[in-house]
Design an enzyme around this catalytic site. Structure first.
Site, PDB file in Angstrom:
ATOM      1  N   CYS A   3       4.163   8.397   6.394  1.00 52.36           N
ATOM      2  CA  CYS A   3       3.826   7.081   5.828  1.00 52.36           C
ATOM      3  C   CYS A   3       3.921   6.046   6.939  1.00 52.36           C
ATOM      4  O   CYS A   3       5.000   5.870   7.536  1.00 52.36           O
ATOM      5  CB  CYS A   3       4.772   6.729   4.680  1.00 52.36           C
ATOM      6  N   CYS A   6       6.624   3.430   6.376  1.00 53.51           N
ATOM      7  CA  CYS A   6       7.977   3.961   6.611  1.00 53.51           C
ATOM      8  C   CYS A   6       8.246   4.032   8.114  1.00 53.51           C
ATOM      9  O   CYS A   6       9.378   3.778   8.571  1.00 53.51           O
ATOM     10  CB  CYS A   6       8.141   5.334   5.974  1.00 53.51           C
ATOM     11  N   ASP A  29      -0.202  -8.663   8.955  1.00 50.49           N
ATOM     12  CA  ASP A  29      -1.211  -7.629   8.744  1.00 50.49           C
ATOM     13  C   ASP A  29      -2.010  -7.434  10.034  1.00 50.49           C
ATOM     14  O   ASP A  29      -2.369  -8.398  10.717  1.00 50.49           O
ATOM     15  CB  ASP A  29      -2.141  -8.032   7.597  1.00 50.49           C
ATOM     16  N   HIS A  45      10.673   3.952  -0.055  1.00 50.40           N
ATOM     17  CA  HIS A  45       9.266   4.339  -0.224  1.00 50.40           C
ATOM     18  C   HIS A  45       8.917   4.395  -1.707  1.00 50.40           C
ATOM     19  O   HIS A  45       9.342   5.292  -2.432  1.00 50.40           O
ATOM     20  CB  HIS A  45       8.981   5.698   0.418  1.00 50.40           C
ATOM     21  N   ASN A  85      -2.679  -4.124  -4.054  1.00 50.51           N
ATOM     22  CA  ASN A  85      -3.733  -3.200  -4.447  1.00 50.51           C
ATOM     23  C   ASN A  85      -3.083  -1.905  -4.917  1.00 50.51           C
ATOM     24  O   ASN A  85      -2.189  -1.386  -4.250  1.00 50.51           O
ATOM     25  CB  ASN A  85      -4.663  -2.926  -3.264  1.00 50.51           C
ATOM     26  N   HIS A  96       2.190   2.939   0.329  1.00 48.61           N
ATOM     27  CA  HIS A  96       3.564   2.422   0.297  1.00 48.61           C
ATOM     28  C   HIS A  96       3.435   1.015  -0.266  1.00 48.61           C
ATOM     29  O   HIS A  96       2.726   0.181   0.323  1.00 48.61           O
ATOM     30  CB  HIS A  96       4.148   2.416   1.724  1.00 48.61           C
ATOM     31  N   HIS A  98       3.061  -2.581  -1.164  1.00 55.21           N
ATOM     32  CA  HIS A  98       3.084  -3.765  -0.293  1.00 55.21           C
ATOM     33  C   HIS A  98       2.402  -4.923  -1.006  1.00 55.21           C
ATOM     34  O   HIS A  98       1.469  -4.739  -1.779  1.00 55.21           O
ATOM     35  CB  HIS A  98       2.408  -3.487   1.054  1.00 55.21           C
ATOM     36  N   HIS A 100       0.459  -8.455  -0.248  1.00 55.91           N
ATOM     37  CA  HIS A 100      -0.213  -9.299   0.733  1.00 55.91           C
ATOM     38  C   HIS A 100       0.096 -10.755   0.398  1.00 55.91           C
ATOM     39  O   HIS A 100      -0.087 -11.175  -0.757  1.00 55.91           O
ATOM     40  CB  HIS A 100      -1.728  -9.128   0.654  1.00 55.91           C
TER      41      HIS A 100
HETATM   42  P1  DGP Z   1      -4.231  -2.158   1.225  1.00 57.87           P
HETATM   43  O1  DGP Z   1      -5.728  -2.089   1.296  1.00 57.87           O
HETATM   44  O2  DGP Z   1      -3.759  -3.093   0.144  1.00 57.87           O
HETATM   45  O3  DGP Z   1      -3.607  -0.783   1.158  1.00 57.87           O
HETATM   46  O4  DGP Z   1      -3.804  -2.854   2.592  1.00 57.87           O
HETATM   47  C1  DGP Z   1      -3.160  -2.211   3.649  1.00 57.87           C
HETATM   48  C2  DGP Z   1      -3.057  -3.215   4.761  1.00 57.87           C
HETATM   49  O5  DGP Z   1      -2.211  -2.682   5.768  1.00 57.87           O
HETATM   50  C3  DGP Z   1      -4.380  -3.549   5.447  1.00 57.87           C
HETATM   51  O6  DGP Z   1      -4.670  -4.933   5.223  1.00 57.87           O
HETATM   52  C4  DGP Z   1      -4.143  -3.283   6.918  1.00 57.87           C
HETATM   53  C5  DGP Z   1      -2.642  -3.132   7.021  1.00 57.87           C
HETATM   54  N1  DGP Z   1      -2.193  -2.150   7.987  1.00 57.87           N
HETATM   55  C6  DGP Z   1      -2.533  -0.832   8.018  1.00 57.87           C
HETATM   56  N2  DGP Z   1      -1.921  -0.230   9.044  1.00 57.87           N
HETATM   57  C7  DGP Z   1      -1.162  -1.183   9.665  1.00 57.87           C
HETATM   58  C8  DGP Z   1      -0.283  -1.167  10.789  1.00 57.87           C
HETATM   59  O7  DGP Z   1      -0.053  -0.152  11.442  1.00 57.87           O
HETATM   60  N3  DGP Z   1       0.307  -2.346  11.122  1.00 57.87           N
HETATM   61  C9  DGP Z   1       0.086  -3.491  10.427  1.00 57.87           C
HETATM   62  N4  DGP Z   1       0.715  -4.586  10.850  1.00 57.87           N
HETATM   63  N5  DGP Z   1      -0.718  -3.544   9.352  1.00 57.87           N
HETATM   64  C10 DGP Z   1      -1.337  -2.402   8.992  1.00 57.87           C
END
Ligand code: DGP
Length: 112
Positions: A3, A6, A29, A45, A85, A96, A98, A100
């Site tokens: 993950c 994680c 992000d 998690h 989402n 995982h 989250h 926004h």
């Molecule tokens: P979602 O579509 O709701 O699952 O959004 C996942 C978000 O996670 C997406 O906007 C990009 C962000 N993201 C994915 N990988 C990484 C990472 O390695 N670092 C950071 N800072 N953000 C990430």
């Protein structure tokens, strides 16, 4: 467990942290959709909204207790949007839980 969030919590993948305590982490992000785009995650998690239950909901409560201060510290001075989402139709890409935080500009009315 494979993950990415994680691994960010464990410090195995770097992130631009904006807030951290014993239960939650907030970081920028990697693909910002607004001038402020911060993700807030529980350190336990939980795969998605569907995985929230009476055993782990204190993490979610703690996230929301801290979102106003995280948003304001990140630069949201005139409001912000909080989105999670969940599942395929919502295009959840990281499994995982989250939240926004989006802001720093006047956001579009259309949410889908
Ligand atoms: P979602 O579509 O709701 O699952 O959004 C996942 C978000 O996670 C997406 O906007 C990009 C962000 N993201 C994915 N990988 C990484 C990472 O390695 N670092 C950071 N800072 N953000 C990430």
């Amino acid at each position: 467990m494979d993950c990415i969030f994680c691994k960010i919590i464990a410090g195995e993948i770097p992130s631009a942290k904006v807030y951290e305590d014993d239960k939650i982490l907030a970081f920028k992000d990697i693909n910002p959709m607004a001038p402020v785009h911060v993700l807030v995650i529980p350190k336990e998690h939980i795969p998605s909204c569907d995985g929230i239950n009476s055993e782990n909901s204190s993490y979610v409560a703690h996230i929301f207790e801290n979102i106003p201060a995280i948003a304001k510290a990140a630069g949201c001075t005139n409001g912000y949007r909080v989105i999670t989402n969940c599942g395929e139709d919502a295009k959840q890409s990281v499994k995982h839980l989250h939240f926004h935080i989006l802001g720093g500009k006047s956001l579009p009315e259309n949410m889908g």
